[in-house]
Design a protein around this motif. Structure first.
Motif, PDB file in Angstrom:
ATOM      1  N   VAL A   6       0.857  -1.177   0.000  1.00  0.00           N
ATOM      2  CA  VAL A   6       0.000   0.000   0.000  1.00  0.00           C
ATOM      3  C   VAL A   6       0.899   1.235   0.000  1.00  0.00           C
ATOM      4  N   ARG A   7       0.337   2.355  -0.436  1.00  0.00           N
ATOM      5  CA  ARG A   7       1.154   3.545  -0.676  1.00  0.00           C
ATOM      6  C   ARG A   7       0.520   4.779  -0.054  1.00  0.00           C
ATOM      7  N   ASP A   8       1.385   5.687   0.401  1.00  0.00           N
ATOM      8  CA  ASP A   8       0.977   6.996   0.903  1.00  0.00           C
ATOM      9  C   ASP A   8       2.127   7.953   0.605  1.00  0.00           C
ATOM     10  N   HIS A   9       2.073   9.147   1.157  1.00  0.00           N
ATOM     11  CA  HIS A   9       3.192  10.078   1.006  1.00  0.00           C
ATOM     12  C   HIS A   9       3.397  10.836   2.314  1.00  0.00           C
ATOM     13  N   LEU A  10       4.584  11.388   2.437  1.00  0.00           N
ATOM     14  CA  LEU A  10       5.033  12.013   3.673  1.00  0.00           C
ATOM     15  C   LEU A  10       5.765  13.299   3.321  1.00  0.00           C
ATOM     16  N   MET A  11       5.439  14.385   4.011  1.00  0.00           N
ATOM     17  CA  MET A  11       6.109  15.667   3.811  1.00  0.00           C
ATOM     18  C   MET A  11       6.669  16.144   5.145  1.00  0.00           C
ATOM     19  N   VAL A  12       7.981  16.365   5.191  1.00  0.00           N
ATOM     20  CA  VAL A  12       8.641  16.770   6.432  1.00  0.00           C
ATOM     21  C   VAL A  12       9.648  17.882   6.156  1.00  0.00           C
ATOM     22  N   ALA A  13      10.101  18.494   7.230  1.00  0.00           N
ATOM     23  CA  ALA A  13      11.269  19.374   7.208  1.00  0.00           C
ATOM     24  C   ALA A  13      12.284  18.752   8.145  1.00  0.00           C
ATOM     25  N   HIS A  14      13.545  18.886   7.813  1.00  0.00           N
ATOM     26  CA  HIS A  14      14.610  18.391   8.682  1.00  0.00           C
ATOM     27  C   HIS A  14      15.952  18.902   8.183  1.00  0.00           C
ATOM     28  N   SER A  15      16.973  18.672   8.981  1.00  0.00           N
ATOM     29  CA  SER A  15      18.342  18.995   8.589  1.00  0.00           C
ATOM     30  C   SER A  15      19.236  17.855   9.075  1.00  0.00           C
ATOM     31  N   PHE A  16      20.445  17.821   8.554  1.00  0.00           N
ATOM     32  CA  PHE A  16      21.382  16.755   8.921  1.00  0.00           C
ATOM     33  C   PHE A  16      22.660  17.342   9.509  1.00  0.00           C
ATOM     34  N   ARG A  17      23.311  16.554  10.335  1.00  0.00           N
ATOM     35  CA  ARG A  17      24.622  16.903  10.866  1.00  0.00           C
ATOM     36  C   ARG A  17      25.662  16.041  10.171  1.00  0.00           C
ATOM     37  N   GLY A  18      26.729  16.677   9.747  1.00  0.00           N
ATOM     38  CA  GLY A  18      27.828  15.959   9.106  1.00  0.00           C
ATOM     39  C   GLY A  18      28.104  16.485   7.705  1.00  0.00           C
ATOM     40  N   VAL A  20      29.150  15.093   5.144  1.00  0.00           N
ATOM     41  CA  VAL A  20      28.731  14.214   4.062  1.00  0.00           C
ATOM     42  C   VAL A  20      27.399  14.673   3.460  1.00  0.00           C
ATOM     43  N   PHE A  21      26.605  15.417   4.226  1.00  0.00           N
ATOM     44  CA  PHE A  21      25.285  15.843   3.778  1.00  0.00           C
ATOM     45  C   PHE A  21      25.302  17.161   3.009  1.00  0.00           C
ATOM     46  N   GLY A  22      26.455  17.812   2.917  1.00  0.00           N
ATOM     47  CA  GLY A  22      26.565  19.036   2.123  1.00  0.00           C
ATOM     48  C   GLY A  22      25.481  20.039   2.472  1.00  0.00           C
ATOM     49  N   PRO A  23      24.795  20.582   1.441  1.00  0.00           N
ATOM     50  CA  PRO A  23      23.786  21.613   1.702  1.00  0.00           C
ATOM     51  C   PRO A  23      22.579  21.112   2.499  1.00  0.00           C
ATOM     52  N   ALA A  24      22.390  19.800   2.596  1.00  0.00           N
ATOM     53  CA  ALA A  24      21.269  19.260   3.369  1.00  0.00           C
ATOM     54  C   ALA A  24      21.494  19.422   4.872  1.00  0.00           C
ATOM     55  N   GLN A  25      22.650  19.974   5.257  1.00  0.00           N
ATOM     56  CA  GLN A  25      22.865  20.294   6.666  1.00  0.00           C
ATOM     57  C   GLN A  25      21.959  21.443   7.101  1.00  0.00           C
ATOM     58  N   ARG A  26      21.507  22.232   6.126  1.00  0.00           N
ATOM     59  CA  ARG A  26      20.563  23.309   6.418  1.00  0.00           C
ATOM     60  C   ARG A  26      19.146  22.735   6.428  1.00  0.00           C
ATOM     61  N   LEU A  27      18.261  23.410   7.129  1.00  0.00           N
ATOM     62  CA  LEU A  27      16.870  22.995   7.161  1.00  0.00           C
ATOM     63  C   LEU A  27      16.314  22.973   5.734  1.00  0.00           C
ATOM     64  N   HIS A  28      15.645  21.876   5.387  1.00  0.00           N
ATOM     65  CA  HIS A  28      15.062  21.736   4.055  1.00  0.00           C
ATOM     66  C   HIS A  28      13.824  20.846   4.144  1.00  0.00           C
ATOM     67  N   GLY A  29      13.016  20.900   3.126  1.00  0.00           N
ATOM     68  CA  GLY A  29      11.826  20.064   3.064  1.00  0.00           C
ATOM     69  C   GLY A  29      12.103  18.803   2.270  1.00  0.00           C
ATOM     70  N   ALA A  30      11.336  17.784   2.562  1.00  0.00           N
ATOM     71  CA  ALA A  30      11.435  16.521   1.826  1.00  0.00           C
ATOM     72  C   ALA A  30      10.042  15.932   1.689  1.00  0.00           C
ATOM     73  N   THR A  31       9.753  15.448   0.506  1.00  0.00           N
ATOM     74  CA  THR A  31       8.504  14.750   0.241  1.00  0.00           C
ATOM     75  C   THR A  31       8.853  13.340  -0.200  1.00  0.00           C
ATOM     76  N   PHE A  32       8.283  12.361   0.460  1.00  0.00           N
ATOM     77  CA  PHE A  32       8.561  10.962   0.171  1.00  0.00           C
ATOM     78  C   PHE A  32       7.291  10.251  -0.266  1.00  0.00           C
ATOM     79  N   LEU A  33       7.420   9.404  -1.256  1.00  0.00           N
ATOM     80  CA  LEU A  33       6.393   8.429  -1.576  1.00  0.00           C
ATOM     81  C   LEU A  33       6.701   7.229  -0.693  1.00  0.00           C
ATOM     82  N   VAL A  34       5.707   6.737   0.032  1.00  0.00           N
ATOM     83  CA  VAL A  34       5.920   5.669   1.012  1.00  0.00           C
ATOM     84  C   VAL A  34       5.195   4.406   0.570  1.00  0.00           C
ATOM     85  N   ASP A  35       5.941   3.319   0.372  1.00  0.00           N
ATOM     86  CA  ASP A  35       5.368   2.008   0.067  1.00  0.00           C
ATOM     87  C   ASP A  35       5.595   1.094   1.260  1.00  0.00           C
TER      88      ASP A  35
END
Length: 132
Positions: A6-18, A20-35
């Motif tokens: 079954v499928r849904d979707h997810l929308m979040v904001a988050h940031s990463f430490r490290g 290796v994550f480059g610009p994703a260390q800053r707060l950003h949005g992410a939308t995921f298709l979830v299976d």
């Protein structure tokens, strides 16, 4: 092995430490298709893996706990990089708890595994698979 997904979707904001994550260390949005895939070795007496309606409802409930949230502010994720892989495990574990509580019906107790795949784009995704 039998399975349904079954499928849904997810929308979040988050940031990463490290670095290796480059610009994703800053707060950003992410939308995921979830299976979410549910597995069992034999079909139940009704000839199904699990009720698709219940599976859809419970995935939606798990996703609703996370969506439209800044995960950096969620106490459950304090000090954790909420990577795609990490979130796939969170969703799978929360679905497993719902199976155990009977929310997907008594027949779902015979499931042997769940896997969750989060598609972060049309070219990249991550999965987590667990036994029940």
């Amino acid at each position: 092995m039998f399975s349904i997904t079954v499928r849904d979707h997810l929308m979040v904001a988050h940031s990463f430490r490290g670095e290796v994550f480059g610009p994703a260390q800053r707060l950003h949005g992410a939308t995921f298709l979830v299976d979410a895939t549910f597995r069992r070795t034999a079909l139940d007496a009704d000839g199904i893996v699990v009720d698709i309606g219940l599976a859809t409802r419970e995935l939606g409930a798990v996703v609703a706990e996370l969506t439209y949230r800044n995960l950096d502010e969620e106490p459950a994720f304090a000090g954790v990089n909420t990577s795609t892989e990490f979130l796939a495990r969170v969703i799978a574990d929360r679905l497993a708890e719902r199976v155990g509580s009977g929310a997907l019906g008594e027949g779902a107790r015979e499931l042997c595994g769940i896997s969750v795949t989060l598609h972060e784009s049309h070219v990249a995704w991550a999965s987590y698979e667990r036994e029940l």
